[in-house]
Design a protein around this motif. Sequence first.
Motif, PDB file in Angstrom:
ATOM      1  N   ALA A   1       0.810  -1.222   0.000  1.00 39.65           N
ATOM      2  CA  ALA A   1       0.000   0.000   0.000  1.00 39.65           C
ATOM      3  C   ALA A   1       0.838   1.265   0.000  1.00 39.65           C
ATOM      4  O   ALA A   1       0.409   2.295   0.489  1.00 39.65           O
ATOM      5  N   GLY A   2       2.030   1.212  -0.561  1.00 40.72           N
ATOM      6  CA  GLY A   2       2.916   2.362  -0.506  1.00 40.72           C
ATOM      7  C   GLY A   2       2.840   3.269  -1.709  1.00 40.72           C
ATOM      8  O   GLY A   2       2.072   3.050  -2.642  1.00 40.72           O
ATOM      9  N   LYS A   3       3.674   4.306  -1.676  1.00 36.46           N
ATOM     10  CA  LYS A   3       3.800   5.242  -2.800  1.00 36.46           C
ATOM     11  C   LYS A   3       4.568   4.550  -3.919  1.00 36.46           C
ATOM     12  O   LYS A   3       5.391   3.667  -3.665  1.00 36.46           O
TER      13      LYS A   3
ATOM     14  N   CYS B   1      17.420   3.656   4.742  1.00 33.71           N
ATOM     15  CA  CYS B   1      17.331   2.242   5.083  1.00 33.71           C
ATOM     16  C   CYS B   1      16.144   1.673   4.318  1.00 33.71           C
ATOM     17  O   CYS B   1      15.039   2.212   4.398  1.00 33.71           O
ATOM     18  N   LEU B   2      16.362   0.606   3.574  1.00 35.04           N
ATOM     19  CA  LEU B   2      15.302  -0.028   2.814  1.00 35.04           C
ATOM     20  C   LEU B   2      14.888  -1.302   3.535  1.00 35.04           C
ATOM     21  O   LEU B   2      15.706  -2.195   3.745  1.00 35.04           O
ATOM     22  N   VAL B   3      13.634  -1.385   3.946  1.00 35.88           N
ATOM     23  CA  VAL B   3      13.109  -2.564   4.636  1.00 35.88           C
ATOM     24  C   VAL B   3      12.215  -3.312   3.660  1.00 35.88           C
ATOM     25  O   VAL B   3      11.284  -2.735   3.104  1.00 35.88           O
ATOM     26  N   ILE B   4      12.491  -4.589   3.451  1.00 34.59           N
ATOM     27  CA  ILE B   4      11.717  -5.423   2.549  1.00 34.59           C
ATOM     28  C   ILE B   4      10.854  -6.358   3.388  1.00 34.59           C
ATOM     29  O   ILE B   4      11.375  -7.079   4.247  1.00 34.59           O
TER      30      ILE B   4
ATOM     31  N   LYS C   1       3.718  -4.159  12.100  1.00 35.18           N
ATOM     32  CA  LYS C   1       3.035  -2.872  12.258  1.00 35.18           C
ATOM     33  C   LYS C   1       3.899  -1.811  12.930  1.00 35.18           C
ATOM     34  O   LYS C   1       3.893  -0.665  12.500  1.00 35.18           O
ATOM     35  N   PRO C   2       4.663  -2.136  13.969  1.00 33.84           N
ATOM     36  CA  PRO C   2       5.511  -1.099  14.567  1.00 33.84           C
ATOM     37  C   PRO C   2       6.533  -0.528  13.580  1.00 33.84           C
ATOM     38  O   PRO C   2       6.785   0.671  13.562  1.00 33.84           O
ATOM     39  N   VAL C   3       7.108  -1.380  12.742  1.00 33.57           N
ATOM     40  CA  VAL C   3       8.102  -0.911  11.769  1.00 33.57           C
ATOM     41  C   VAL C   3       7.428  -0.082  10.680  1.00 33.57           C
ATOM     42  O   VAL C   3       7.997   0.899  10.195  1.00 33.57           O
ATOM     43  N   LEU C   4       6.204  -0.431  10.289  1.00 37.31           N
ATOM     44  CA  LEU C   4       5.484   0.324   9.248  1.00 37.31           C
ATOM     45  C   LEU C   4       5.302   1.794   9.610  1.00 37.31           C
ATOM     46  O   LEU C   4       5.202   2.639   8.731  1.00 37.31           O
ATOM     47  N   THR C   5       5.286   2.108  10.891  1.00 35.95           N
ATOM     48  CA  THR C   5       5.069   3.495  11.323  1.00 35.95           C
ATOM     49  C   THR C   5       6.342   4.340  11.272  1.00 35.95           C
ATOM     50  O   THR C   5       6.290   5.540  11.480  1.00 35.95           O
ATOM     51  N   LEU C   6       7.478   3.723  10.966  1.00 33.36           N
ATOM     52  CA  LEU C   6       8.766   4.422  11.084  1.00 33.36           C
ATOM     53  C   LEU C   6       9.267   5.093   9.816  1.00 33.36           C
ATOM     54  O   LEU C   6      10.278   5.775   9.846  1.00 33.36           O
ATOM     55  N   GLY C   7       8.596   4.906   8.702  1.00 28.83           N
ATOM     56  CA  GLY C   7       9.115   5.505   7.479  1.00 28.83           C
ATOM     57  C   GLY C   7       8.053   5.626   6.412  1.00 28.83           C
ATOM     58  O   GLY C   7       6.874   5.458   6.670  1.00 28.83           O
ATOM     59  N   THR C   8       8.495   5.893   5.214  1.00 32.19           N
ATOM     60  CA  THR C   8       7.612   6.028   4.065  1.00 32.19           C
ATOM     61  C   THR C   8       7.438   4.668   3.408  1.00 32.19           C
ATOM     62  O   THR C   8       8.422   3.991   3.099  1.00 32.19           O
ATOM     63  N   GLN C   9       6.203   4.261   3.210  1.00 30.26           N
ATOM     64  CA  GLN C   9       5.936   3.002   2.535  1.00 30.26           C
ATOM     65  C   GLN C   9       5.990   3.210   1.029  1.00 30.26           C
ATOM     66  O   GLN C   9       5.409   4.162   0.509  1.00 30.26           O
TER      67      GLN C   9
END
Length: 71
Positions: A5-7, A19-22, A31-39
Amino acid sequence: LAAFAGKNATEVAYQSPLCLVIGSEGAGISKPVLTLGTQITLPQKEASISYNASVAAGLLLFIVGTQLKKI
């Protein structure tokens, strides 16, 4: 954060350092990590297409590296 659901990953202005999280193929990103950056997400012609995590990582690293002139 690479998620469904990201840009559009090709339209995001990346800045170094980053930092790129896959997300994993089964559980995605917590869910906690999803709040830390741009999806972000890879653009697709059909919603039924899904890249595995390693392919998505390679494509995203190429997009980011090219934009930041690292490739």
